[in-house]
Design an enzyme around this catalytic site. Sequence first.
Site, short mmCIF file in Angstrom:
data_model
loop_
_atom_site.label_atom_id
_atom_site.label_comp_id
_atom_site.label_asym_id
_atom_site.label_seq_id
_atom_site.Cartn_x
_atom_site.Cartn_y
_atom_site.Cartn_z
N LYS A 13 -18.94 -32.65 5.95
CA LYS A 13 -19.24 -31.54 5.05
C LYS A 13 -18.36 -31.56 3.81
CE LYS A 13 -18.42 -28.16 7.68
NZ LYS A 13 -17.74 -28.20 8.84
N ARG A 88 -19.40 -19.06 10.49
CA ARG A 88 -19.08 -19.84 11.69
C ARG A 88 -19.68 -19.19 12.93
NH1 ARG A 88 -15.31 -23.25 9.71
NH2 ARG A 88 -13.88 -24.15 11.20
N ARG A 127 -8.74 -39.62 11.02
CA ARG A 127 -8.46 -38.70 9.92
C ARG A 127 -7.01 -38.22 9.89
NH1 ARG A 127 -12.77 -33.89 8.83
NH2 ARG A 127 -11.44 -32.55 10.07
N ARG A 129 -5.28 -35.28 10.30
CA ARG A 129 -4.70 -34.07 9.74
C ARG A 129 -3.87 -33.41 10.83
NH1 ARG A 129 -9.39 -30.63 7.61
NH2 ARG A 129 -9.05 -29.48 9.53
N ARG A 140 -11.84 -27.09 19.13
CA ARG A 140 -12.66 -26.74 17.95
C ARG A 140 -14.12 -27.14 18.16
NH1 ARG A 140 -9.72 -29.79 13.46
NH2 ARG A 140 -11.15 -28.90 11.96
#
Length: 185
Positions: A13, A88, A127, A129, A140
């Site tokens: 996204k 969400r 990734r 993070r 999540r």
Amino acid sequence: MRIVFIGPPGAGKGTQSQRLCQRLGLVHLSTGDMLRAAVDEGSPLGREATKYMAAGMLVPDQLVQRMVFDRLAEADAQGGWLLDGFPRRISQAESLTAWLVQRGERLAAAVHFNVPLDVLLARLAGRGRHDDEPKVVEERLAQFNQRIQPLLEYYQALGQLREIDGTGSPDDVFERILESIEQTA
Ligand code: AMP
């Protein structure tokens, strides 16, 4: 044009938001980025939000909605926007619709990124993070999957849902998004 992107973490996204906003001249609003900035600033919102974010939980609707609607009311957002990370959950979608109706505006499309779980996990692993720890990622994704279905049904019923295949190269995905949005014009 007013657009919502719906997709799990790792669905692409962020990348696609930047491209689409550049192409269509939209303001890009990522609630995750806005909340992380508030946490970094140490603002009252940030201090409250960080408790939930650190636990991989959603920040309460009232806090997020005030942040989003205040931002959407600013002058630079009047030419159109793309929301990434909001709504969400269905309660947020309902309040967004109500907010738009009040202003005589409407959503052009809610674009859902379809990406299989194995592809998501592989992308997230690359990734790194700080909130991408495996346990947080799983939490999540689990929370996302729990809440996604009613959200998709909600936008389907409004005739605003656009399903796109989120696998393949960023160029491929971008083309699919443009096609799906042209259908709404
Ligand atoms: P993201 O970068 O979009 O994955 O968001 C990071 C974190 O910010 C999430 O795990 C939530 O704790 C919080 N967050 C982002 N957007 C929302 C939202 N629309 N409602 C509630 N919490 C959110």
